[in-house]
Design a protein around this motif. Structure first.
Motif, PDB file in Angstrom:
ATOM      1  N   GLU A 196      -5.444  -0.968 -48.055  1.00  0.00           N
ATOM      2  CA  GLU A 196      -5.723  -0.197 -46.839  1.00  0.00           C
ATOM      3  C   GLU A 196      -4.783  -0.661 -45.737  1.00  0.00           C
ATOM      4  O   GLU A 196      -4.573  -1.861 -45.552  1.00  0.00           O
ATOM      5  CB  GLU A 196      -7.180  -0.415 -46.422  1.00  0.00           C
ATOM      6  CG  GLU A 196      -7.598   0.319 -45.185  1.00  0.00           C
ATOM      7  CD  GLU A 196      -9.039  -0.025 -44.772  1.00  0.00           C
ATOM      8  OE1 GLU A 196      -9.517   0.611 -43.820  1.00  0.00           O
ATOM      9  OE2 GLU A 196      -9.649  -0.936 -45.379  1.00  0.00           O
ATOM     10  N   ARG A 208      -4.544  -3.837 -43.310  1.00  0.00           N
ATOM     11  CA  ARG A 208      -5.959  -3.697 -42.979  1.00  0.00           C
ATOM     12  C   ARG A 208      -6.916  -4.299 -44.016  1.00  0.00           C
ATOM     13  O   ARG A 208      -7.941  -4.851 -43.656  1.00  0.00           O
ATOM     14  CB  ARG A 208      -6.247  -2.206 -42.790  1.00  0.00           C
ATOM     15  CG  ARG A 208      -7.595  -1.963 -42.361  1.00  0.00           C
ATOM     16  CD  ARG A 208      -7.852  -0.861 -41.422  1.00  0.00           C
ATOM     17  NE  ARG A 208      -9.252  -1.006 -41.209  1.00  0.00           N
ATOM     18  CZ  ARG A 208      -9.816  -1.890 -40.409  1.00  0.00           C
ATOM     19  NH1 ARG A 208      -9.121  -2.621 -39.615  1.00  0.00           N
ATOM     20  NH2 ARG A 208     -11.101  -2.035 -40.374  1.00  0.00           N
ATOM     21  N   ALA A 209      -6.599  -4.182 -45.311  1.00  0.00           N
ATOM     22  CA  ALA A 209      -7.497  -4.750 -46.324  1.00  0.00           C
ATOM     23  C   ALA A 209      -6.757  -4.900 -47.649  1.00  0.00           C
ATOM     24  O   ALA A 209      -5.798  -4.187 -47.921  1.00  0.00           O
ATOM     25  CB  ALA A 209      -8.733  -3.871 -46.524  1.00  0.00           C
ATOM     26  N   ASP A 212     -14.937  -9.810 -50.345  1.00  0.00           N
ATOM     27  CA  ASP A 212     -14.816  -9.950 -48.896  1.00  0.00           C
ATOM     28  C   ASP A 212     -13.714 -10.916 -48.445  1.00  0.00           C
ATOM     29  O   ASP A 212     -13.559 -11.152 -47.246  1.00  0.00           O
ATOM     30  CB  ASP A 212     -16.155 -10.413 -48.305  1.00  0.00           C
ATOM     31  CG  ASP A 212     -17.216  -9.334 -48.429  1.00  0.00           C
ATOM     32  OD1 ASP A 212     -16.875  -8.145 -48.317  1.00  0.00           O
ATOM     33  OD2 ASP A 212     -18.390  -9.697 -48.640  1.00  0.00           O
ATOM     34  N   ARG A 262     -11.025  -8.276 -46.957  1.00  0.00           N
ATOM     35  CA  ARG A 262     -11.531  -6.945 -46.615  1.00  0.00           C
ATOM     36  C   ARG A 262     -11.675  -6.842 -45.104  1.00  0.00           C
ATOM     37  O   ARG A 262     -12.707  -7.182 -44.535  1.00  0.00           O
ATOM     38  CB  ARG A 262     -12.879  -6.741 -47.304  1.00  0.00           C
ATOM     39  CG  ARG A 262     -13.395  -5.352 -47.241  1.00  0.00           C
ATOM     40  CD  ARG A 262     -14.645  -5.265 -48.100  1.00  0.00           C
ATOM     41  NE  ARG A 262     -15.186  -3.934 -48.110  1.00  0.00           N
ATOM     42  CZ  ARG A 262     -16.473  -3.666 -48.032  1.00  0.00           C
ATOM     43  NH1 ARG A 262     -17.345  -4.650 -47.950  1.00  0.00           N
ATOM     44  NH2 ARG A 262     -16.882  -2.428 -48.051  1.00  0.00           N
ATOM     45  N   GLY A 263     -10.620  -6.366 -44.457  1.00  0.00           N
ATOM     46  CA  GLY A 263     -10.523  -6.285 -43.003  1.00  0.00           C
ATOM     47  C   GLY A 263      -9.264  -7.024 -42.563  1.00  0.00           C
ATOM     48  O   GLY A 263      -8.841  -7.969 -43.229  1.00  0.00           O
ATOM     49  N   ARG A 313      -9.614 -10.884 -41.871  1.00  0.00           N
ATOM     50  CA  ARG A 313      -9.912 -11.596 -43.123  1.00  0.00           C
ATOM     51  C   ARG A 313      -8.665 -11.673 -44.006  1.00  0.00           C
ATOM     52  O   ARG A 313      -8.402 -12.703 -44.626  1.00  0.00           O
ATOM     53  CB  ARG A 313     -11.033 -10.887 -43.878  1.00  0.00           C
ATOM     54  CG  ARG A 313     -12.371 -10.949 -43.171  1.00  0.00           C
ATOM     55  CD  ARG A 313     -13.374 -10.081 -43.882  1.00  0.00           C
ATOM     56  NE  ARG A 313     -14.675 -10.137 -43.244  1.00  0.00           N
ATOM     57  CZ  ARG A 313     -15.737  -9.496 -43.694  1.00  0.00           C
ATOM     58  NH1 ARG A 313     -15.654  -8.766 -44.794  1.00  0.00           N
ATOM     59  NH2 ARG A 313     -16.877  -9.581 -43.064  1.00  0.00           N
ATOM     60  N   TRP A 335      -5.589   4.638 -47.329  1.00  0.00           N
ATOM     61  CA  TRP A 335      -6.287   3.743 -48.247  1.00  0.00           C
ATOM     62  C   TRP A 335      -6.321   4.324 -49.649  1.00  0.00           C
ATOM     63  O   TRP A 335      -6.070   5.510 -49.853  1.00  0.00           O
ATOM     64  CB  TRP A 335      -7.691   3.431 -47.745  1.00  0.00           C
ATOM     65  CG  TRP A 335      -8.661   4.572 -47.774  1.00  0.00           C
ATOM     66  CD1 TRP A 335      -9.545   4.864 -48.776  1.00  0.00           C
ATOM     67  CD2 TRP A 335      -8.874   5.565 -46.766  1.00  0.00           C
ATOM     68  NE1 TRP A 335     -10.290   5.974 -48.447  1.00  0.00           N
ATOM     69  CE2 TRP A 335      -9.894   6.430 -47.219  1.00  0.00           C
ATOM     70  CE3 TRP A 335      -8.300   5.817 -45.525  1.00  0.00           C
ATOM     71  CZ2 TRP A 335     -10.346   7.509 -46.479  1.00  0.00           C
ATOM     72  CZ3 TRP A 335      -8.744   6.896 -44.782  1.00  0.00           C
ATOM     73  CH2 TRP A 335      -9.760   7.729 -45.261  1.00  0.00           C
ATOM     74  N   HIS A 393     -12.406  -2.791 -52.219  1.00  0.00           N
ATOM     75  CA  HIS A 393     -11.948  -3.729 -51.191  1.00  0.00           C
ATOM     76  C   HIS A 393     -11.612  -3.046 -49.869  1.00  0.00           C
ATOM     77  O   HIS A 393     -11.315  -3.706 -48.887  1.00  0.00           O
ATOM     78  CB  HIS A 393     -10.740  -4.505 -51.701  1.00  0.00           C
ATOM     79  CG  HIS A 393     -11.062  -5.312 -52.911  1.00  0.00           C
ATOM     80  ND1 HIS A 393     -10.950  -4.801 -54.191  1.00  0.00           N
ATOM     81  CD2 HIS A 393     -11.525  -6.570 -53.043  1.00  0.00           C
ATOM     82  CE1 HIS A 393     -11.328  -5.727 -55.048  1.00  0.00           C
ATOM     83  NE2 HIS A 393     -11.689  -6.810 -54.390  1.00  0.00           N
ATOM     84  N   SER A 417     -12.163  -1.439 -46.384  1.00  0.00           N
ATOM     85  CA  SER A 417     -13.199  -1.719 -45.386  1.00  0.00           C
ATOM     86  C   SER A 417     -13.927  -0.438 -44.995  1.00  0.00           C
ATOM     87  O   SER A 417     -13.364   0.652 -45.074  1.00  0.00           O
ATOM     88  CB  SER A 417     -12.586  -2.392 -44.155  1.00  0.00           C
ATOM     89  OG  SER A 417     -11.525  -1.646 -43.643  1.00  0.00           O
ATOM     90  N   TYR A 473     -15.452   2.529 -42.790  1.00  0.00           N
ATOM     91  CA  TYR A 473     -15.012   3.187 -41.560  1.00  0.00           C
ATOM     92  C   TYR A 473     -16.067   3.002 -40.471  1.00  0.00           C
ATOM     93  O   TYR A 473     -17.265   3.077 -40.718  1.00  0.00           O
ATOM     94  CB  TYR A 473     -14.788   4.691 -41.780  1.00  0.00           C
ATOM     95  CG  TYR A 473     -14.476   5.378 -40.477  1.00  0.00           C
ATOM     96  CD1 TYR A 473     -13.231   5.234 -39.892  1.00  0.00           C
ATOM     97  CD2 TYR A 473     -15.442   6.118 -39.813  1.00  0.00           C
ATOM     98  CE1 TYR A 473     -12.935   5.823 -38.673  1.00  0.00           C
ATOM     99  CE2 TYR A 473     -15.164   6.721 -38.589  1.00  0.00           C
ATOM    100  CZ  TYR A 473     -13.920   6.561 -38.028  1.00  0.00           C
ATOM    101  OH  TYR A 473     -13.638   7.143 -36.818  1.00  0.00           O
TER     102      TYR A 473
END
Length: 184
Positions: free
Chosen positions: A26, A86-87, A109, A112-113, A116, A169, A175, A177, A179
């Motif tokens: 993503e 983003r991820a 996780d 994921r973001g 992170r 994405w 994985h 994230s 919305y």
């Protein structure tokens, strides 16, 4: 050196690595002065200077007073534009990623973001302006991936609406994230 909207889907499925490797699932494109969601919409500042190039370098910034996030700069030097990582999915050296992301309840996780992902890779402010290929490597996906796009996550104002479907994405990837719209 291309438009961030062209580069963004090309990064999906690619692997970015430090001592940890992450498959990118993503991203979000940001188009500088043409994009009200971009840090560079109102021009160059000390904070966003790396977003103005050169292409193929990182723009790393601190957000919410507690997290680092990383963008790959795309447009020619002097013109702001980049793609936010983003991820992703950690694909190598899970042990190191887990020591950096002790709050992660599952491997899903770990990256994921955007904050992170940066933390799992060990990216901090010292990476700002780093050329891809030096302290961080990027390897294209061995095959094209299917992707979709939509509004960016957590971006308020016009830059976070359907007018700017600049989040890309891999559909169905666990994985990615969730919305959430930006706060008004």
């Amino acid at each position: 050196m291309r438009d961030p909207c062209e580069v963004a889907p090309m990064l999906l499925g690619a692997t970015i690595s430090t001592d940890v490797a992450v498959r990118i699932v993503e991203v979000e494109a940001y188009r500088g002065e043409f994009d009200p969601g971009s840090h560079a919409f109102r021009g160059r500042t000390a904070r966003n200077a790396s977003m103005f190039g050169p292409p193929g370098h990182l723009y790393v910034y601190y957000i919410y007073g507690m997290h680092w996030s990383a963008n790959i700069v795309c447009w020619p030097e002097g013109q702001a534009g980049g793609v936010l990582l983003r991820a992703g999915e950690v694909v190598d050296n899970h042990e190191v990623a887990r020591t950096r992301r002790v709050a992660a309840k599952t491997d899903r996780d770990l990256a994921r973001g955007p904050a992170r992902l940066a933390q799992a890779l060990g990216i901090d402010g010292s990476f700002n302006g780093t050329r891809i290929g030096d302290r961080i490597r990027l390897e294209a996906s061995p095959e094209p991936v299917e992707w979709t796009s939509g509004p960016r996550v957590g971006v308020s104002g016009a830059g976070g609406t359907n007018e700017y479907p600049l989040r890309f994405w891999i559909p169905g990837d666990r994985h990615v994230s969730p919305y959430r719209p930006g706060k008004p």
